[in-house]
Design a protein around this motif. Structure first.
Motif, PDB file in Angstrom:
ATOM      1  N   HIS A 231      72.748 -97.029  86.138  1.00 23.10           N
ATOM      2  CA  HIS A 231      74.308 -97.318  85.965  1.00 23.10           C
ATOM      3  C   HIS A 231      75.201 -95.966  85.652  1.00 23.10           C
ATOM      4  CE1 HIS A 231      72.389-101.221  85.140  1.00 23.10           C
ATOM      5  NE2 HIS A 231      73.612-101.541  85.673  1.00 23.10           N
ATOM      6  N   SER A 232      76.354 -96.010  86.264  1.00 26.67           N
ATOM      7  CA  SER A 232      76.900 -94.543  86.086  1.00 26.67           C
ATOM      8  C   SER A 232      77.484 -94.377  84.519  1.00 26.67           C
ATOM      9  CB  SER A 232      78.420 -94.761  87.033  1.00 26.67           C
ATOM     10  OG  SER A 232      79.410 -95.975  86.445  1.00 26.67           O
ATOM     11  N   ASP A 233      77.640 -95.318  83.839  1.00 31.21           N
ATOM     12  CA  ASP A 233      78.182 -95.321  82.405  1.00 31.21           C
ATOM     13  C   ASP A 233      76.887 -95.042  81.682  1.00 31.21           C
ATOM     14  OD1 ASP A 233      77.128 -97.991  82.644  1.00 31.21           O
ATOM     15  OD2 ASP A 233      78.781 -98.789  81.499  1.00 31.21           O
ATOM     16  N   THR A 234      75.668 -94.914  82.263  1.00 27.39           N
ATOM     17  CA  THR A 234      74.547 -94.714  81.089  1.00 27.39           C
ATOM     18  C   THR A 234      74.624 -93.313  80.798  1.00 27.39           C
ATOM     19  OG1 THR A 234      73.073 -96.464  81.941  1.00 27.39           O
ATOM     20  CG2 THR A 234      71.810 -94.531  80.970  1.00 27.39           C
ATOM     21  N   PRO A 235      74.388 -92.853  79.447  1.00 25.64           N
ATOM     22  CA  PRO A 235      74.428 -91.395  79.098  1.00 25.64           C
ATOM     23  C   PRO A 235      73.620 -90.692  79.598  1.00 25.64           C
ATOM     24  CG  PRO A 235      74.433 -92.858  77.096  1.00 25.64           C
ATOM     25  CD  PRO A 235      74.268 -93.893  78.437  1.00 25.64           C
ATOM     26  N   GLY A 236      73.792 -89.506  80.417  1.00 26.97           N
ATOM     27  CA  GLY A 236      72.929 -88.807  81.075  1.00 26.97           C
ATOM     28  C   GLY A 236      72.777 -89.249  82.515  1.00 26.97           C
ATOM     29  N   ALA A 237      73.431 -90.018  82.853  1.00 24.91           N
ATOM     30  CA  ALA A 237      73.205 -90.955  84.274  1.00 24.91           C
ATOM     31  C   ALA A 237      72.828 -89.889  85.436  1.00 24.91           C
ATOM     32  CB  ALA A 237      74.319 -91.799  84.686  1.00 24.91           C
ATOM     33  N   VAL A 238      73.647 -88.780  85.692  1.00 23.76           N
ATOM     34  CA  VAL A 238      73.425 -87.639  86.536  1.00 23.76           C
ATOM     35  C   VAL A 238      72.140 -87.019  86.606  1.00 23.76           C
ATOM     36  CG1 VAL A 238      74.235 -85.429  87.628  1.00 23.76           C
ATOM     37  CG2 VAL A 238      75.872 -87.324  86.860  1.00 23.76           C
ATOM     38  N   ASP A 239      71.760 -86.723  85.205  1.00 25.40           N
ATOM     39  CA  ASP A 239      70.371 -86.014  85.254  1.00 25.40           C
ATOM     40  C   ASP A 239      69.219 -87.176  85.288  1.00 25.40           C
ATOM     41  OD1 ASP A 239      71.345 -83.527  84.630  1.00 25.40           O
ATOM     42  OD2 ASP A 239      71.202 -84.020  82.168  1.00 25.40           O
ATOM     43  N   ILE A 240      69.437 -88.251  84.820  1.00 27.53           N
ATOM     44  CA  ILE A 240      68.768 -89.264  85.069  1.00 27.53           C
ATOM     45  C   ILE A 240      68.339 -89.643  86.698  1.00 27.53           C
ATOM     46  CG2 ILE A 240      67.948 -91.895  85.188  1.00 27.53           C
ATOM     47  CD1 ILE A 240      69.256 -91.782  82.322  1.00 27.53           C
ATOM     48  N   ALA A 241      69.359 -89.743  87.577  1.00 31.02           N
ATOM     49  CA  ALA A 241      69.468 -89.846  88.798  1.00 31.02           C
ATOM     50  C   ALA A 241      68.889 -88.533  89.588  1.00 31.02           C
ATOM     51  CB  ALA A 241      70.681 -90.029  89.483  1.00 31.02           C
ATOM     52  N   ARG A 242      68.661 -87.395  89.162  1.00 27.97           N
ATOM     53  CA  ARG A 242      68.362 -86.310  89.798  1.00 27.97           C
ATOM     54  C   ARG A 242      66.983 -86.192  89.550  1.00 27.97           C
ATOM     55  NH1 ARG A 242      71.332 -82.723  87.060  1.00 27.97           N
ATOM     56  NH2 ARG A 242      73.117 -82.361  88.497  1.00 27.97           N
ATOM     57  N   GLN A 243      66.632 -86.402  88.411  1.00 28.69           N
ATOM     58  CA  GLN A 243      65.129 -86.239  88.085  1.00 28.69           C
ATOM     59  C   GLN A 243      64.415 -87.332  88.974  1.00 28.69           C
ATOM     60  OE1 GLN A 243      63.416 -85.119  84.506  1.00 28.69           O
ATOM     61  NE2 GLN A 243      65.142 -84.106  83.620  1.00 28.69           N
ATOM     62  N   THR A 244      64.801 -88.661  88.914  1.00 24.20           N
ATOM     63  CA  THR A 244      64.301 -89.527  89.561  1.00 24.20           C
ATOM     64  C   THR A 244      64.258 -89.349  91.160  1.00 24.20           C
ATOM     65  OG1 THR A 244      65.084 -91.148  87.909  1.00 24.20           O
ATOM     66  CG2 THR A 244      64.454 -92.063  90.281  1.00 24.20           C
ATOM     67  N   ARG A 245      65.157 -88.837  91.664  1.00 24.20           N
ATOM     68  CA  ARG A 245      65.309 -88.363  93.071  1.00 24.20           C
ATOM     69  C   ARG A 245      64.283 -87.436  93.281  1.00 24.20           C
ATOM     70  NH1 ARG A 245      70.118 -88.314  97.135  1.00 24.20           N
ATOM     71  NH2 ARG A 245      68.779 -87.887  99.182  1.00 24.20           N
ATOM     72  N   SER A 246      64.091 -86.392  92.399  1.00 26.45           N
ATOM     73  CA  SER A 246      63.166 -85.261  92.648  1.00 26.45           C
ATOM     74  C   SER A 246      61.861 -85.679  92.511  1.00 26.45           C
ATOM     75  CB  SER A 246      63.488 -84.081  91.681  1.00 26.45           C
ATOM     76  OG  SER A 246      62.485 -83.070  91.812  1.00 26.45           O
ATOM     77  N   MET A 247      61.569 -86.641  91.702  1.00 25.11           N
ATOM     78  CA  MET A 247      60.044 -87.144  91.306  1.00 25.11           C
ATOM     79  C   MET A 247      59.658 -87.917  92.491  1.00 25.11           C
ATOM     80  SD  MET A 247      58.359 -88.727  87.887  1.00 25.11           S
ATOM     81  CE  MET A 247      58.590 -87.132  86.864  1.00 25.11           C
ATOM     82  N   LEU A 248      60.358 -88.924  92.958  1.00 29.45           N
ATOM     83  CA  LEU A 248      60.132 -89.550  94.125  1.00 29.45           C
ATOM     84  C   LEU A 248      59.697 -88.834  95.131  1.00 29.45           C
ATOM     85  CD1 LEU A 248      62.876 -92.653  93.733  1.00 29.45           C
ATOM     86  CD2 LEU A 248      60.316 -92.859  93.329  1.00 29.45           C
ATOM     87  N   GLU A 249      60.709 -87.949  95.689  1.00 31.06           N
ATOM     88  CA  GLU A 249      60.468 -87.215  96.867  1.00 31.06           C
ATOM     89  C   GLU A 249      59.171 -86.161  96.717  1.00 31.06           C
ATOM     90  OE1 GLU A 249      65.182 -86.503  98.401  1.00 31.06           O
ATOM     91  OE2 GLU A 249      64.302 -85.109  97.063  1.00 31.06           O
ATOM     92  N   GLN A 250      58.819 -85.966  95.291  1.00 31.36           N
ATOM     93  CA  GLN A 250      57.778 -85.111  95.174  1.00 31.36           C
ATOM     94  C   GLN A 250      56.651 -85.810  95.277  1.00 31.36           C
ATOM     95  OE1 GLN A 250      57.972 -83.306  91.237  1.00 31.36           O
ATOM     96  NE2 GLN A 250      59.972 -82.167  91.731  1.00 31.36           N
ATOM     97  N   ASN A 251      56.806 -87.359  95.285  1.00 29.14           N
ATOM     98  CA  ASN A 251      55.654 -88.220  95.513  1.00 29.14           C
ATOM     99  C   ASN A 251      55.504 -88.893  96.842  1.00 29.14           C
ATOM    100  OD1 ASN A 251      53.822 -88.951  92.776  1.00 29.14           O
ATOM    101  ND2 ASN A 251      55.964 -88.463  92.131  1.00 29.14           N
TER     102      ASN A 251
END
Length: 264
Positions: A231-251
């Motif tokens: 959700h875009s209104d979740t605090p820290g949404a950009v960092d959450i999305a960035r780390q999630t994308r990075s970890m999924l791609e690393q896997n």
């Protein structure tokens, strides 16, 4: 893990008039699908056009985020809309987004309910049927994002539509596999590392731990697609999305838009 198609979507374009939403470009840079508010809970013509253009510039797919007519409550209040009226409300919203998507050079490639409508349709046959009927009337090839094994999921399958199993990176789950109400103190997952680790677990196992630590199935074994939401209104949404994308791609997971193979 690589056998499933995985996307990261976000609810976006949720301002209205002078109540803007700030710079959404950093979040759009991290996702592969944009659930664009269609004017009933948020969004106005300027925002719809701008958000569609932003999605096209990044190769992000456009989805209609449909809602109750509830600007005051941001679509997070239940409204007992009669089924025929709700069908028309949903058609109206998708149609508005289709116009702006078309002039931006893209098309609406899926539908997702927002807020209270999303949660209600998981249990309420009449409102689930309204969503399914609207999609069927407009374009039965449009996937619908919803939670696995809910009333909406089953109704969509029965009607010959394609439901995509949606899981939530930033929200906690009940033992029934539904979302914990936002009033709950542990409703949100705001630590980026925790959220990303949890997202990988959901993709790899199709399950998530509920707020009572119970393992709950959120993706069927035979699911070809998983739609992961931040959700875009979740605090820290950009960092959450960035780390999630990075970890999924690393896997080993390649993240893709939703419905990218369809023609508008």
């Amino acid at each position: 893990m690589g056998s499933r198609t995985v996307s990261i979507n976000t609810d976006i374009g949720e301002g209205f008039g002078v109540w803007g939403v700030g710079d959404e470009a950093p979040l759009m840079d991290q996702v592969t699908a944009a659930n664009i508010a269609c004017g009933f809970h948020a969004g106005d013509p300027d925002i719809l056009r701008r958000t569609c253009e932003m999605a096209v510039a990044r190769g992000v797919s456009v989805g209609a985020q449909v809602s109750y007519r509830d600007l005051v409550g941001f679509g997070r209040r239940f409204i007992d809309v009669p089924t025929p009226t709700l069908v028309n409300d949903i058609l109206y919203q998708i149609g508005a987004l289709q116009a702006f998507a078309r002039i931006a050079g893209t098309f609406v490639s899926y539908v997702k309910a927002h807020g209270a409508l999303y949660n209600t349709a998981a249990r309420h046959q009449g409102q689930a049927s309204a969503i399914v009927e609207a999609i069927g009337l407009l374009d039965a090839g449009l996937p619908v994002l919803c939670q696995y094994d809910t009333v909406l999921w089953k109704t969509a399958l029965d009607a010959g539509l394609t439901p995509h199993a949606e899981v939530f990176i930033d929200r906690s789950y009940t033992d029934d596999g539904l979302l914990v109400p936002r009033s709950h103190p542990d409703a949100l997952i705001v630590d980026p590392s925790e959220a990303a680790t949890r997202a990988v677990h959901m993709v790899e196992t199709g399950s998530v731990h509920s707020v009572t630590a119970r393992s709950v199935t959120v993706v069927p074994d035979d699911a070809a697609t998983i739609a992961m939401c931040i959700h875009s209104d979740t605090p820290g949404a950009v960092d959450i999305a960035r780390q999630t994308r990075s970890m999924l791609e690393q896997n080993g997971q390649t993240l893709v838009p939703i419905g990218g193979g369809r023609h508008g």
